[in-house]
Design a protein around this motif. Structure first.
Motif, PDB file in Angstrom:
ATOM      1  N   ALA A  26       5.399 -27.395 -44.757  1.00 43.28           N
ATOM      2  CA  ALA A  26       4.758 -27.093 -43.474  1.00 43.28           C
ATOM      3  C   ALA A  26       4.387 -25.617 -43.390  1.00 43.28           C
ATOM      4  O   ALA A  26       3.313 -25.258 -42.892  1.00 43.28           O
ATOM      5  N   SER A  27       5.268 -24.769 -43.900  1.00 40.20           N
ATOM      6  CA  SER A  27       4.993 -23.329 -43.901  1.00 40.20           C
ATOM      7  C   SER A  27       3.783 -23.003 -44.768  1.00 40.20           C
ATOM      8  O   SER A  27       2.945 -22.169 -44.415  1.00 40.20           O
ATOM      9  N   VAL A  28       3.687 -23.680 -45.902  1.00 38.43           N
ATOM     10  CA  VAL A  28       2.543 -23.468 -46.793  1.00 38.43           C
ATOM     11  C   VAL A  28       1.242 -23.899 -46.113  1.00 38.43           C
ATOM     12  O   VAL A  28       0.240 -23.181 -46.134  1.00 38.43           O
ATOM     13  N   LEU A  29       1.250 -25.065 -45.500  1.00 42.30           N
ATOM     14  CA  LEU A  29       0.049 -25.555 -44.816  1.00 42.30           C
ATOM     15  C   LEU A  29      -0.356 -24.607 -43.687  1.00 42.30           C
ATOM     16  O   LEU A  29      -1.549 -24.320 -43.501  1.00 42.30           O
ATOM     17  N   GLU A  37      -1.660 -30.781 -47.109  1.00 43.37           N
ATOM     18  CA  GLU A  37      -1.493 -31.841 -46.118  1.00 43.37           C
ATOM     19  C   GLU A  37      -0.872 -33.082 -46.744  1.00 43.37           C
ATOM     20  O   GLU A  37       0.003 -33.729 -46.143  1.00 43.37           O
ATOM     21  N   ASP A  38      -1.304 -33.418 -47.963  1.00 42.00           N
ATOM     22  CA  ASP A  38      -0.781 -34.602 -48.642  1.00 42.00           C
ATOM     23  C   ASP A  38       0.694 -34.411 -49.000  1.00 42.00           C
ATOM     24  O   ASP A  38       1.517 -35.309 -48.790  1.00 42.00           O
ATOM     25  N   VAL A  39       1.039 -33.222 -49.518  1.00 44.91           N
ATOM     26  CA  VAL A  39       2.428 -32.942 -49.878  1.00 44.91           C
ATOM     27  C   VAL A  39       3.322 -33.003 -48.643  1.00 44.91           C
ATOM     28  O   VAL A  39       4.413 -33.579 -48.671  1.00 44.91           O
ATOM     29  N   LEU A  40       2.863 -32.420 -47.544  1.00 49.40           N
ATOM     30  CA  LEU A  40       3.647 -32.424 -46.316  1.00 49.40           C
ATOM     31  C   LEU A  40       3.871 -33.847 -45.810  1.00 49.40           C
ATOM     32  O   LEU A  40       5.000 -34.220 -45.440  1.00 49.40           O
ATOM     33  N   ALA A  41       2.805 -34.658 -45.801  1.00 51.78           N
ATOM     34  CA  ALA A  41       2.928 -36.036 -45.318  1.00 51.78           C
ATOM     35  C   ALA A  41       3.908 -36.833 -46.173  1.00 51.78           C
ATOM     36  O   ALA A  41       4.743 -37.586 -45.650  1.00 51.78           O
ATOM     37  N   ARG A  42       3.839 -36.663 -47.487  1.00 50.76           N
ATOM     38  CA  ARG A  42       4.736 -37.409 -48.381  1.00 50.76           C
ATOM     39  C   ARG A  42       6.180 -36.954 -48.223  1.00 50.76           C
ATOM     40  O   ARG A  42       7.115 -37.760 -48.248  1.00 50.76           O
ATOM     41  N   ARG A  43       6.378 -35.645 -48.079  1.00 50.87           N
ATOM     42  CA  ARG A  43       7.747 -35.154 -47.909  1.00 50.87           C
ATOM     43  C   ARG A  43       8.330 -35.581 -46.567  1.00 50.87           C
ATOM     44  O   ARG A  43       9.531 -35.875 -46.464  1.00 50.87           O
TER      45      ARG A  43
END
Length: 255
Positions: A58-61, A37-43
């Protein structure tokens, strides 16, 4: 990779997905979901929502959510990711096809088997064209399609597809690979559905022997294989009893 196993197989996209999966299965201290979630938000903030790396996150999450049992949320995220990838990368891009396959797994998990079947069938046709018959992603989607077909009451078509998957996985991955044995288990179930109980019994014994040797007797996949073998034997026993009753009836009528 995206596959059901007798549950579906999951694919890896071209944007670093394998690194995320290593994080997931090692159970890093931050927690895979919170990290994703953190990686997605930052990207999303730095690269934008449509950047390939953002869509990869997003796919990973979405996959983590599915593993955690939040299939509705995973489905929504996969649908959004698939829409973006189709618009940006095109229908036949490998990452687009990963999203389509993962969405099909969610649909199947939610009981929408016809929708899953149709999406897998379309994705499989595209994967044949993009990757060829023997690519692991092609074989994973073919396996998932066979599972949906069997659940929808189409065991003959499921058997035809799974026989091809087993043969190709034996060639590409080897007879002892987990994905080869997963496909063999689905083929075994199809044969049992079709009444070919001796062939199903032989395959089930084959799977049990290999999984006991490779994984040990207590592994969940080994236990599942033993249960499959017991189910086939129960059907054989029931058939034998039905045959005896039928023979007895015919003899009684002749008297």
């Amino acid at each position: 990779m995206f596959s059901y196993s007798t549950s579906p197989v999951i694919l890896s996209s071209q944007d670093g997905r394998k690194t995320h999966w290593r994080c997931l299965w090692r159970r890093i201290s931050v927690g895979p979901r919170r990290l994703a979630e953190d990686v997605l938000a930052r990207r999303q903030q730095i690269l934008g929502k449509d950047h390939p790396q953002t869509l990869g996150s997003a796919s990973v999450l979405a996959e983590i959510l599915r593993v955690l049992g939040e299939i509705d949320a995973a489905r929504t995220l996969n649908e959004e990711t698939l829409t973006h990838r189709r618009g940006i990368l095109g229908d036949d891009h490998p990452d687009t096809l990963v999203s389509a396959a993962e969405l099909a797994i969610c649909l199947a998990g939610l009981g929408e088997l016809r929708a899953a079947r149709d999406l897998d069938a379309d994705t499989l046709t595209r994967l044949w064209r993009v990757h060829g018959d023997n690519h692991r992603h092609t074989l994973a989607v073919a396996h998932n399609l066979a599972i949906s077909l069997r659940k929808l009451g189409e065991p003959e078509e499921a058997r035809r597809i799974e026989e091809d998957v087993v043969a190709r996985r034996q060639q590409v991955l080897g007879p002892d690979h987990e994905h080869t044995l997963d496909a063999t288990a689905t083929l075994c179930a199809c044969l049992a559905d079709l009444g070919d109980l001796q062939a199903a019994h032989d395959l089930a014994e084959h799977i049990v022997t290999r999984r006991q040797r490779i994984l040990g007797p207590g592994h969940r996949d080994t236990v599942a294989s033993i249960n499959l073998l017991q189910d086939v034997r129960a059907k054989q026993q029931q058939r034998g009893e039905d045959t005896k009753r039928g023979t007895g009836t015919r003899r009684w009528r002749r008297k």
